[in-house]
Design a protein around this motif. Structure first.
Motif, PDB file in Angstrom:
ATOM      1  N   UNK A 155      33.962  36.097  37.818  1.00 35.54           N
ATOM      2  CA  UNK A 155      34.132  36.271  39.267  1.00 35.54           C
ATOM      3  C   UNK A 155      34.572  37.700  39.568  1.00 35.54           C
ATOM      4  N   UNK A 156      35.540  38.197  38.828  1.00 34.11           N
ATOM      5  CA  UNK A 156      36.036  39.559  39.047  1.00 34.11           C
ATOM      6  C   UNK A 156      34.951  40.582  38.733  1.00 34.11           C
ATOM      7  N   UNK A 157      34.256  40.410  37.606  1.00 29.45           N
ATOM      8  CA  UNK A 157      33.207  41.354  37.205  1.00 29.45           C
ATOM      9  C   UNK A 157      32.060  41.401  38.220  1.00 29.45           C
ATOM     10  N   UNK A 158      31.602  40.233  38.658  1.00 23.93           N
ATOM     11  CA  UNK A 158      30.467  40.188  39.584  1.00 23.93           C
ATOM     12  C   UNK A 158      30.812  40.741  40.959  1.00 23.93           C
ATOM     13  N   UNK A 159      32.069  40.651  41.369  1.00 24.93           N
ATOM     14  CA  UNK A 159      32.456  41.135  42.697  1.00 24.93           C
ATOM     15  C   UNK A 159      32.941  42.578  42.684  1.00 24.93           C
ATOM     16  N   UNK A 160      33.195  43.142  41.507  1.00 22.81           N
ATOM     17  CA  UNK A 160      33.785  44.482  41.411  1.00 22.81           C
ATOM     18  C   UNK A 160      33.010  45.542  42.192  1.00 22.81           C
ATOM     19  N   UNK A 161      31.697  45.499  42.136  1.00 27.12           N
ATOM     20  CA  UNK A 161      30.900  46.522  42.814  1.00 27.12           C
ATOM     21  C   UNK A 161      31.040  46.457  44.337  1.00 27.12           C
ATOM     22  N   UNK A 162      31.511  45.325  44.867  1.00 30.63           N
ATOM     23  CA  UNK A 162      31.691  45.167  46.313  1.00 30.63           C
ATOM     24  C   UNK A 162      33.133  45.450  46.728  1.00 30.63           C
ATOM     25  N   UNK A 163      33.970  45.772  45.765  1.00 26.76           N
ATOM     26  CA  UNK A 163      35.349  46.175  45.954  1.00 26.76           C
ATOM     27  C   UNK A 163      36.194  45.213  46.803  1.00 26.76           C
ATOM     28  N   UNK A 164      36.275  43.955  46.370  1.00 29.01           N
ATOM     29  CA  UNK A 164      37.176  43.046  47.092  1.00 29.01           C
ATOM     30  C   UNK A 164      38.625  43.379  46.753  1.00 29.01           C
ATOM     31  N   UNK A 165      39.536  42.974  47.621  1.00 27.70           N
ATOM     32  CA  UNK A 165      40.964  43.139  47.321  1.00 27.70           C
ATOM     33  C   UNK A 165      41.339  42.142  46.238  1.00 27.70           C
ATOM     34  N   UNK A 166      41.959  42.619  45.177  1.00 26.05           N
ATOM     35  CA  UNK A 166      42.365  41.754  44.067  1.00 26.05           C
ATOM     36  C   UNK A 166      43.879  41.686  44.000  1.00 26.05           C
ATOM     37  N   UNK A 167      44.400  40.484  43.713  1.00 21.47           N
ATOM     38  CA  UNK A 167      45.835  40.401  43.462  1.00 21.47           C
ATOM     39  C   UNK A 167      46.118  41.096  42.132  1.00 21.47           C
ATOM     40  N   UNK A 168      47.348  41.586  41.979  1.00 18.64           N
ATOM     41  CA  UNK A 168      47.722  42.382  40.815  1.00 18.64           C
ATOM     42  C   UNK A 168      47.454  41.723  39.480  1.00 18.64           C
ATOM     43  N   UNK A 169      47.613  40.400  39.405  1.00 12.18           N
ATOM     44  CA  UNK A 169      47.421  39.724  38.126  1.00 12.18           C
ATOM     45  C   UNK A 169      45.948  39.572  37.748  1.00 12.18           C
ATOM     46  N   UNK A 170      45.043  40.030  38.582  1.00 12.22           N
ATOM     47  CA  UNK A 170      43.617  39.981  38.241  1.00 12.22           C
ATOM     48  C   UNK A 170      43.108  41.307  37.682  1.00 12.22           C
ATOM     49  N   UNK A 171      43.946  42.324  37.675  1.00 13.61           N
ATOM     50  CA  UNK A 171      43.522  43.649  37.194  1.00 13.61           C
ATOM     51  C   UNK A 171      43.063  43.597  35.736  1.00 13.61           C
ATOM     52  N   UNK A 172      43.702  42.759  34.912  1.00 18.22           N
ATOM     53  CA  UNK A 172      43.319  42.671  33.504  1.00 18.22           C
ATOM     54  C   UNK A 172      41.913  42.111  33.322  1.00 18.22           C
ATOM     55  N   UNK A 173      41.417  41.390  34.322  1.00 21.07           N
ATOM     56  CA  UNK A 173      40.077  40.802  34.220  1.00 21.07           C
ATOM     57  C   UNK A 173      38.991  41.793  34.612  1.00 21.07           C
ATOM     58  N   UNK A 174      39.354  42.939  35.205  1.00 24.38           N
ATOM     59  CA  UNK A 174      38.362  43.917  35.629  1.00 24.38           C
ATOM     60  C   UNK A 174      37.612  44.514  34.441  1.00 24.38           C
ATOM     61  N   UNK A 175      38.302  44.690  33.344  1.00 27.33           N
ATOM     62  CA  UNK A 175      37.659  45.290  32.172  1.00 27.33           C
ATOM     63  C   UNK A 175      37.084  44.223  31.234  1.00 27.33           C
ATOM     64  N   UNK A 176      37.227  42.966  31.610  1.00 25.12           N
ATOM     65  CA  UNK A 176      36.738  41.896  30.752  1.00 25.12           C
ATOM     66  C   UNK A 176      37.745  41.471  29.703  1.00 25.12           C
ATOM     67  N   UNK A 177      38.957  42.048  29.716  1.00 24.96           N
ATOM     68  CA  UNK A 177      39.962  41.727  28.723  1.00 24.96           C
ATOM     69  C   UNK A 177      40.527  40.317  28.899  1.00 24.96           C
ATOM     70  N   UNK A 178      40.333  39.733  30.081  1.00 22.59           N
ATOM     71  CA  UNK A 178      40.877  38.413  30.331  1.00 22.59           C
ATOM     72  C   UNK A 178      40.113  37.292  29.645  1.00 22.59           C
ATOM     73  N   UNK A 179      38.966  37.629  29.043  1.00 22.41           N
ATOM     74  CA  UNK A 179      38.138  36.593  28.408  1.00 22.41           C
ATOM     75  C   UNK A 179      38.787  36.111  27.127  1.00 22.41           C
TER      76      UNK A 179
END
Length: 179
Positions: A155-179
């Motif tokens: 969800x985070x990866x697919x929406x990143x290009x549209x720059x939604x506001x993310x809560x702070x605890x989702x930042x780790x999922x931006x790089x795919x590290x949350x997998x």
């Protein structure tokens, strides 16, 4: 996520209450109300021996309004909404694909493309995917099972290009590290 992932989700009190509390207390009005309550409780403590009983009662009531009374009222409303709302009685089906999310319940279905997601908020018990200022799909994290990290990362990866506001605890999922 090349293959579609479908999850059947039944809303629970913990997730819905977390959403309601976060929505109420992260707004400007919620923050101001909380500050007023804290200031009143501070004044009550600071001037305990210098004010009369009427002022003490008033400061105590105002102080408890946003710190105790409002959260209890929100919990009761959440409980009633969960029990009485027909949309919460039946589970929702979330299908996550490369193109977006399909949310369905019985014969009603709605497709949300990733570019329509404007905010993603996650707490310890839920993730809310906002498609508007006040409209969000709330998913209890406990219902995602073993695919939880993979779905959140997608969800985070697919929406990143549209720059939604993310809560702070989702930042780790931006790089795919949350997998």
């Amino acid at each position: 996520m090349t293959a579609a992932k479908t999850k059947t989700v039944k809303m629970n009190f913990k997730a819905l209450y977390s959403y309601v509390i976060n929505t109420n207390y992260r707004s400007p009005a919620g923050i101001v109300g909380l500050l007023v309550s804290i200031i009143c409780l501070g004044l009550l403590i600071a001037f305990w021996s210098k004010v009369g009983r009427g002022y003490k009662i008033m400061l105590l009531l105002v102080g408890l309004t946003f710190t105790v009374i409002n959260p209890l009222m929100l919990a009761w409303q959440t409980f009633k909404q969960l029990k009485l709302s027909p949309s919460y009685r039946k589970p929702l089906n979330f299908t996550f694909t490369d193109d977006g999310i399909t949310v369905s319940q019985e014969d009603v279905s709605q497709d949300i493309s990733w570019d329509k997601v404007c905010r993603i908020m996650m707490t310890g018990s839920m993730i809310a995917i906002y498609t508007g200022r006040m409209h969000a799909f709330v998913i209890p994290l406990s219902q995602l099972g073993e695919d939880r990290s993979k779905i959140i990362s997608s969800v985070v990866q697919f929406t990143m290009q549209y720059k939604p506001r993310l809560s702070g605890n989702l930042k780790e999922y931006q790089s795919g590290k949350g997998i």
